[in-house]
Design an enzyme around this catalytic site. Structure first.
Site, PDB file in Angstrom:
ATOM      1  CG  ASP A 120      -0.218   0.097   2.536  1.00 41.03           C
ATOM      2  OD1 ASP A 120      -0.070   1.215   3.075  1.00 41.03           O
ATOM      3  OD2 ASP A 120       0.217  -0.962   3.036  1.00 41.03           O
ATOM      4  CB  SER A 121       0.850   4.281   0.496  1.00 44.87           C
ATOM      5  OG  SER A 121       1.228   5.632   0.414  1.00 44.87           O
ATOM      6  CB  ALA A 122       5.681   4.284   0.687  1.00 43.56           C
TER       7      ALA A 122
END
EC number: 3.1.1.83
Length: 279
Positions: A120-122
């Site tokens: 998720d995300s980074a």
């Protein structure tokens, strides 16, 4: 403005949830780093999950309930490395740790056909970088990857950085710039290993990308899907209306539960044999 340690504590307090019944957790190591292992069954499926947090905050435990939701569809275990964080360990420490984790799974005998990756995300960005670096090193690809709200353009050049400014409930562009500056520490944010939206994605496994329509990083997901498609990668993009960045973290949200269900089934189907004996 809170310091790094306080930011990490606040992030953990905001998002950490209990693990569901039937999932055992244990501390382990992977790629030379501490890691969290979750196990649901004794099967051979393996999920490598890379947590988010802007490369500065977060841990495997914070996102363990998301990892467990995906694991429900698999027959085996999930492992999430505690990769090094910025600013103490800037780029490329995190991608180095993630590639080492992927390589160790293969070296330990994990069948790549039974291996899937998510983040998720980074962590989603690190998942893409890990796959491109593994490909370049001649390592086999996993069966599939799931990317939640991938933060894949550290130059902040996506149109949604402007169009969703004030709509995104979590971030302003300056917030993301602060995180990415600490991670890059002067490195080129447009380099493909920092911002994989600019990378050659040829040869990557099937991808499922999920994002919310209300997030600043929406165009990161859209452009990554377009790049993958142009590079002949099988890719599915889901944009869920009126949802924020990594909305899958909200264990009270019907939209999050439905998205995680779709993501888990996507992984299970590509592992071969569908979901028989997995649920």
């Amino acid at each position: 403005m809170p310091g790094i340690a306080e930011r990490r504590e606040q992030f953990a307090a905001m998002f950490t949830r209990p693990l569901p019944a039937g999932v055992d957790s244990s501390a382990t190591t992977l790629g030379g780093r501490p890691a969290l292992e979750l196990r649901r069954t004794a099967g051979e499926d393996v999920l490598l999950y890379l947590h988010g947090g802007g490369f500065v905050v977060g841990s495997p435990r914070v996102t363990a309930h998301v990892t467990a939701a995906l694991l429900r569809h698999l027959d085996g275990r999930a492992v999430s490395p505690d990769y090094r964080l910025a600013p103490e360990h800037p780029f490329p420490a995190a991608p180095d740790d993630c590639l080492a984790a992927y390589r160790e799974l293969l070296d330990s005998g994990v069948d790549p056909r039974r291996l899937v990756v998510a983040g998720d995300s980074a962590g989603a960005a690190l998942a893409v970088v890990t796959l491109t670096r593994a490909r370049d090193a001649g390592l086999p690809m996993p069966a599939a990857a799931v990317l939640f709200s991938p933060a894949v353009d550290l130059t902040l050049s996506g149109a949604s950085m402007r169009s969703k400014d004030g709509v995104d409930p979590f971030f302003a562009p300056a917030d993301l710039a602060w995180l990415f500056e600490r991670y890059l520490a002067g490195a080129d944010g447009a380099a493909p290993e920092a911002s994989p939206v600019f990378a050659d994605l040829t040869g990557l496994p099937p991808l499922l990308i999920q994002a919310g329509s209300s997030e600043l990083l929406l165009d990161d997901a859209v452009r990554l899907a377009g790049r993958a498609g142009a590079d002949e990668v099988a890719v599915t993009l889901e944009v869920v209306p009126r949802q924020p960045h990594v909305f899958q973290l909200d264990d009270r949200s019907a939209e999050a539960a439905a998205a995680l269900e779709r993501a888990g089934r996507f992984l299970a189907t590509r592992l071969g044999g569908g979901e028989q004996n997995r649920s």
